[in-house]
Design a protein around this motif. Structure first.
Motif, short mmCIF file in Angstrom:
data_model
loop_
_atom_site.label_atom_id
_atom_site.label_comp_id
_atom_site.label_asym_id
_atom_site.label_seq_id
_atom_site.Cartn_x
_atom_site.Cartn_y
_atom_site.Cartn_z
N VAL A 239 3.12 -0.68 4.41
CA VAL A 239 2.48 0.61 3.98
C VAL A 239 3.40 1.54 4.24
O VAL A 239 4.35 1.71 4.75
CB VAL A 239 1.15 1.10 4.98
N VAL A 240 3.53 2.46 2.94
CA VAL A 240 4.34 3.51 2.71
C VAL A 240 3.51 4.63 2.50
O VAL A 240 2.55 4.81 1.72
CB VAL A 240 5.35 3.31 1.71
N ALA A 241 3.59 5.74 3.43
CA ALA A 241 2.86 6.97 3.05
C ALA A 241 3.82 8.26 2.63
O ALA A 241 4.94 8.36 3.19
CB ALA A 241 2.35 7.52 4.55
N VAL A 242 3.54 8.78 1.37
CA VAL A 242 4.11 9.74 0.84
C VAL A 242 3.51 11.00 1.47
O VAL A 242 2.40 11.50 1.07
CB VAL A 242 4.22 9.66 -0.61
N VAL B 15 0.67 -1.29 -0.01
CA VAL B 15 -0.01 -0.04 0.02
C VAL B 15 1.03 1.14 0.04
O VAL B 15 1.77 1.43 0.78
CB VAL B 15 -1.14 -0.01 1.07
N VAL B 16 0.64 2.13 -0.98
CA VAL B 16 1.27 3.28 -0.98
C VAL B 16 0.55 4.56 -1.18
O VAL B 16 -0.57 4.62 -1.93
CB VAL B 16 2.16 3.67 -2.24
N GLY B 17 0.29 5.27 -0.05
CA GLY B 17 -0.71 6.51 0.36
C GLY B 17 0.08 7.73 -0.05
O GLY B 17 1.26 8.12 0.26
N PHE B 18 -0.72 8.73 -0.55
CA PHE B 18 -0.32 9.93 -0.86
C PHE B 18 -1.42 10.65 -0.21
O PHE B 18 -2.45 10.77 -0.59
CB PHE B 18 -0.35 10.21 -2.48
#
Length: 413
Positions: free
Chosen positions: A348-351, A323-326
């Motif tokens: 999970v990675v949040a940008v 999961v990549v969140g912007f």
């Protein structure tokens, strides 16, 4: 691109230029008759007053209709498309013109009183209507009806940079792909050499090593697997000031991540949280999926599904998906959605697309420093929970920002 669209709108009636001219002449003659005491001018004005008295008997249509072709067009930024609009009806006193829309560049190709064909392009992504203005003169010429009708829609998709973005290293599904893993299986990267076992394929036999050691040995190789990538987009309202410009960067970043995943043969999906219409599209592969994700991001078409609540639906995020969140990381509900996905076992990675002071007013250095310290503490707390937050400055490509994601083992709740 779809078929034609038939759109009707109510006409708003007002006095025509002929009516205003008659009123001006009649008013001037009556003024001269009253001031100069010349009653003979009343006989001159009487026919004009009679014409004005008949304005209530004018026959006028209630609505106007325009057909736009094609009804919905999809294109990318700075891509020129051809659109046309045609007035429906046989009224000889109707006129159709194309109105200017902010951000949309149009060039007339063919135009007459009842139809127009234009070439349109937009330098920035978004939804742009083909806006037309219809003018109808009522029978008798004393009234003019006008209506503004959006005959067609032009959806402009963002152009993502070609640089590939990486994903955090995690356990991938047992599906053939392009991501090199440490698992033994079909692949091209050398792993080890071991003695032959019944059931091994003959093409895996290393004949050179077998000849030296006097017994059959096979070459083991590292397998390449595919990943599931789901992009989480923050669609909540942003504060006034510089933060309002991050919506474009959110969509461009999501497009770049999806583009990279699909080029690598991975499955990609999207979940939009916040705003008035939260929606999601399940993970899939192929070029068609890229356009379906863009449709879901802009709210075009009907292939995506609406959702309620503030958390990502389980059906939208496959087990083990990355999961990549912007987001600007200003909405607590979006942060809770990221934490929920992390607890469900997803990497999970949040940008963070927010840069600097997010408010338009105020320029206190102490407040700005306290804001920076608070953001750093938020990064640390999210990392402890399991959500890696990376900052994406405006002057840094996304692939370089994503390269700062630390490698961590998959967390299973």
């Amino acid at each position: 691109m779809t078929d034609a669209r038939h759109t009707e709108a109510e006409l708003h009636w007002s006095a025509s230029p002929l009516t205003r001219a008659i009123v001006t002449c009649a008013g001037a003659a009556l003024a001269v008759a009253v001031i100069g005491a010349r009653w003979q001018l009343i006989a001159f004005v009487a026919p004009m007053l009679g014409v004005l008295a008949s304005i209530g008997w004018q026959r006028k249509p209630a609505t106007a209709a325009v057909v736009g072709r094609p009804a919905l067009t999809r294109c990318f930024e700075n891509e020129r498309m051809q659109l046309s609009a045609e007035l429906v009806g046989d009224s000889p006193d109707a006129t159709l013109t194309v109105c200017a829309v902010p951000g949309l560049l149009t060039e007339t190709i063919e135009s007459d009183r009842t139809r127009a064909t234009v070439s349109a392009e937009a330098p920035r992504w978004g939804r742009y209507p083909l806006r037309t203005r219809v003018e109808v003169v009522a029978a008798g010429g004393l009234l003019t009806g006008t209506a503004i009708i959006d005959a067609a829609d032009l959806f402009v998709f963002p152009v993502a940079p070609p640089q590939p973005t990486g994903i955090p290293r995690t356990e991938l599904p047992d599906r053939l792909g392009t991501h090199l893993t440490r698992h033994i299986g079909p692949g091209v990267e050398f792993a080890d050499i071991r003695p032959y076992l019944p059931g091994d394929q003959l093409r895996a036999v290393n004949w050179a090593v077998s000849a030296r050691r006097g017994s059959l040995h096979v070459t083991e190789r590292l397998t390449d697997r595919a990943a599931d990538v789901v992009v989480l987009v923050d669609m909540s309202a942003q504060p006034a000031g510089p933060a309002t410009a991050v919506t474009e960067r959110i969509l461009r970043g999501a497009t770049q991540v999806v583009q990279t995943a699909l080029r690598n043969g991975d499955r990609a999906g999207i979940v939009g949280l916040g705003g008035r219409r939260p929606r999601w599209l399940g993970a899939d592969i192929g070029r068609r999926q890229f356009y379906r994700i863009l449709d879901a991001a802009l709210g075009v078409g009907s292939e995506y599904q609406d959702t309620a609540g503030t958390l990502a639906p389980r059906a939208a995020v496959p087990p083990g998906a990355v999961v990549v969140g912007f987001s600007t990381m200003l909405d607590t509900e979006f942060a809770l959605a990221l934490i929920n996905l992390c607890k469900r076992g997803h990497p999970v990675v949040a940008v963070d697309v927010l840069e600097g002071w997010p408010f338009a007013d105020g320029n206190d250095p102490i407040l700005e420093r306290m804001w920076a310290l608070q953001r750093s503490a938020m990064y640390r707390d999210m990392k402890v929970i399991g959500v890696d937050v990376v900052s994406w400055p405006a002057d840094v490509p996304l692939d370089q920002a994503m390269s700062l994601v630390p490698d961590r083992a998959r967390r299973i709740s």
